[in-house]
Write an enzyme that holds these catalytic residues in place. Sequence first.
Site, PDB file in Angstrom:
ATOM      1  N   TYR A 156     -43.045  42.437 -54.290  1.00  0.00           N
ATOM      2  CA  TYR A 156     -41.666  42.889 -54.514  1.00  0.00           C
ATOM      3  C   TYR A 156     -40.710  41.701 -54.668  1.00  0.00           C
ATOM      4  CZ  TYR A 156     -43.586  47.402 -53.106  1.00  0.00           C
ATOM      5  OH  TYR A 156     -44.344  48.537 -53.018  1.00  0.00           O
TER       6      TYR A 156
HETATM    7  C1  LIG Z   1     -49.182  46.297 -52.446  1.00  0.00           C
HETATM    8  C2  LIG Z   1     -50.254  46.521 -53.499  1.00  0.00           C
HETATM    9  C3  LIG Z   1     -49.953  47.763 -54.295  1.00  0.00           C
HETATM   10  C4  LIG Z   1     -50.234  45.316 -54.447  1.00  0.00           C
HETATM   11  O1  LIG Z   1     -51.259  45.462 -55.415  1.00  0.00           O
HETATM   12  P1  LIG Z   1     -52.301  44.276 -55.701  1.00  0.00           P
HETATM   13  O2  LIG Z   1     -52.986  44.622 -56.960  1.00  0.00           O
HETATM   14  O3  LIG Z   1     -53.108  44.078 -54.473  1.00  0.00           O
HETATM   15  O4  LIG Z   1     -51.358  42.998 -55.793  1.00  0.00           O
HETATM   16  P2  LIG Z   1     -50.634  42.282 -57.000  1.00  0.00           P
HETATM   17  O5  LIG Z   1     -50.632  43.001 -58.268  1.00  0.00           O
HETATM   18  O6  LIG Z   1     -49.341  41.828 -56.429  1.00  0.00           O
HETATM   19  O7  LIG Z   1     -51.637  41.092 -57.132  1.00  0.00           O
HETATM   20  C5  LIG Z   1     -51.166  39.824 -56.958  1.00  0.00           C
HETATM   21  C6  LIG Z   1     -52.221  38.980 -56.318  1.00  0.00           C
HETATM   22  O8  LIG Z   1     -53.328  38.909 -57.215  1.00  0.00           O
HETATM   23  C7  LIG Z   1     -53.478  37.567 -57.653  1.00  0.00           C
HETATM   24  N1  LIG Z   1     -53.805  37.629 -59.088  1.00  0.00           N
HETATM   25  C8  LIG Z   1     -55.014  37.353 -59.570  1.00  0.00           C
HETATM   26  N2  LIG Z   1     -55.005  37.522 -60.905  1.00  0.00           N
HETATM   27  C9  LIG Z   1     -53.761  37.916 -61.263  1.00  0.00           C
HETATM   28  C10 LIG Z   1     -53.153  38.232 -62.494  1.00  0.00           C
HETATM   29  N3  LIG Z   1     -53.830  38.203 -63.644  1.00  0.00           N
HETATM   30  N4  LIG Z   1     -51.848  38.588 -62.498  1.00  0.00           N
HETATM   31  C11 LIG Z   1     -51.137  38.632 -61.346  1.00  0.00           C
HETATM   32  N5  LIG Z   1     -51.696  38.352 -60.140  1.00  0.00           N
HETATM   33  C12 LIG Z   1     -52.982  37.981 -60.103  1.00  0.00           C
HETATM   34  C13 LIG Z   1     -52.183  36.878 -57.327  1.00  0.00           C
HETATM   35  O9  LIG Z   1     -52.409  35.535 -57.049  1.00  0.00           O
HETATM   36  C14 LIG Z   1     -51.690  37.627 -56.118  1.00  0.00           C
HETATM   37  O10 LIG Z   1     -52.256  37.146 -54.936  1.00  0.00           O
HETATM   38  P3  LIG Z   1     -51.425  37.185 -53.558  1.00  0.00           P
HETATM   39  O11 LIG Z   1     -50.814  38.543 -53.381  1.00  0.00           O
HETATM   40  O12 LIG Z   1     -52.456  36.875 -52.553  1.00  0.00           O
HETATM   41  O13 LIG Z   1     -50.364  36.151 -53.677  1.00  0.00           O
HETATM   42  C15 LIG Z   1     -51.661  46.622 -52.856  1.00  0.00           C
HETATM   43  O14 LIG Z   1     -51.975  45.413 -52.226  1.00  0.00           O
HETATM   44  C16 LIG Z   1     -51.796  47.770 -51.889  1.00  0.00           C
HETATM   45  O15 LIG Z   1     -52.128  48.882 -52.273  1.00  0.00           O
HETATM   46  N6  LIG Z   1     -51.550  47.500 -50.595  1.00  0.00           N
HETATM   47  C17 LIG Z   1     -51.717  48.490 -49.557  1.00  0.00           C
HETATM   48  C18 LIG Z   1     -50.747  49.635 -49.703  1.00  0.00           C
HETATM   49  C19 LIG Z   1     -49.324  49.175 -49.711  1.00  0.00           C
HETATM   50  O16 LIG Z   1     -48.903  48.382 -48.885  1.00  0.00           O
HETATM   51  N7  LIG Z   1     -48.560  49.723 -50.653  1.00  0.00           N
HETATM   52  C20 LIG Z   1     -47.156  49.441 -50.767  1.00  0.00           C
HETATM   53  C21 LIG Z   1     -46.436  50.322 -49.824  1.00  0.00           C
HETATM   54  S1  LIG Z   1     -44.696  50.054 -49.947  1.00  0.00           S
END
Ligand SMILES: CC(C)(COP(=O)(O)OP(=O)(O)OC[C@H]1O[C@@H](n2cnc3c(N)ncnc32)[C@H](O)[C@@H]1OP(=O)(O)O)[C@@H](O)C(=O)NCCC(=O)NCCS
Length: 189
Positions: A156
Site C-alpha cells: 500500500y
Molecule cells: C497483501 C497481499 C495481497 C500482497 O500480495 P503479494 O502478491 O504477496 O505481494 P505484492 O504484489 O506486493 O508482491 C510484492 C513482493 O513481490 C516481490 N516481487 C517479485 N517479483 C515481482 C514483480 N514482478 N513485480 C512486483 N513485485 C515483485 C517484491 O519484491 C515484493 O516483495 P516484498 O513484499 O517482500 O517487498 C498478500 O501478501 C496477501 O494476501 N497477504 C495476506 C492477506 C492480507 O494481508 N491481505 C490484505 C488485507 S488488508
Amino acid sequence: MTAAPSPRCDRIAELTTDQLRARLPEALQIYVTAMGYPPTTAQQRAPMWSAHMLRAGWRCIGAFSEQDELIGIGYGYLGAPGQWWHEQVRRGLLSSGAEIGDWLDDYFELTELHVHPAGQGAGVGEEILRHLLTGAPGSKVLLSTPEGPTRAWRLYRRVGFTDVLRNYRFTGDPRPFAVLGRPLPLEPR
Ligand SMILES: CC(C)(COP(=O)(O)OP(=O)(O)OC[C@H]1O[C@@H](n2cnc3c(N)ncnc32)[C@H](O)[C@@H]1OP(=O)(O)O)[C@@H](O)C(=O)NCCC(=O)NCCS
C-alpha cells in the site's frame, strides 16, 4: 483432496458478479488461507461477499494460474453512508479529532485483497490492486488493514497510500487497524 494452486500467475481478469458467484468457494478459500482464519470463516463470510456484489460500483479482479485456478482476488465498491465500514470509519475520524475532510465522499472502498500464500511475493497482489483501481469509480480509494509491518503495508505504501486513521479498533475486532487512502486515478507505473 484438492491440490494446492500453482503459484505462477498466468492472467489477471475482471470478474462479473456471476463469475465470482460461480467461484465463491474458491475465492473464500484463498481469503481464509491468506488471512490465516479457520476454514469455517469461509462459510460465514459467503453471505457478506454476495451482498457486497450488489453494491454500486462493485468491481472484482482475479489472478489465475495456467490451470485456471484462482490464486488471488480483490474487490471493492463505492462506499456510502449507512454501510457498516463507512460508519465505523466516520466514528473513528470523529473521535480521533482528525479532519474528516472529504475522505468519506465519493470513495471506492477496497474491501478485500488476497493472494494464496503459495503465490505471494511475486507481484501478483500489486497487479490485482492496480487492475482493480484502474477504472474504479470514485475520486479516492480507502482501505483498512491491521497495523504492523506486513507485506500488505509495503504494497500500500509503494502504491502511494497515506494515513487517514491509525490504531483504530473496529467494533468486534480487538486488533488495531490503520485506514489508508489515496486519490484516484493511479498514476501509470
Ligand atoms: C497483501 C497481499 C495481497 C500482497 O500480495 P503479494 O502478491 O504477496 O505481494 P505484492 O504484489 O506486493 O508482491 C510484492 C513482493 O513481490 C516481490 N516481487 C517479485 N517479483 C515481482 C514483480 N514482478 N513485480 C512486483 N513485485 C515483485 C517484491 O519484491 C515484493 O516483495 P516484498 O513484499 O517482500 O517487498 C498478500 O501478501 C496477501 O494476501 N497477504 C495476506 C492477506 C492480507 O494481508 N491481505 C490484505 C488485507 S488488508
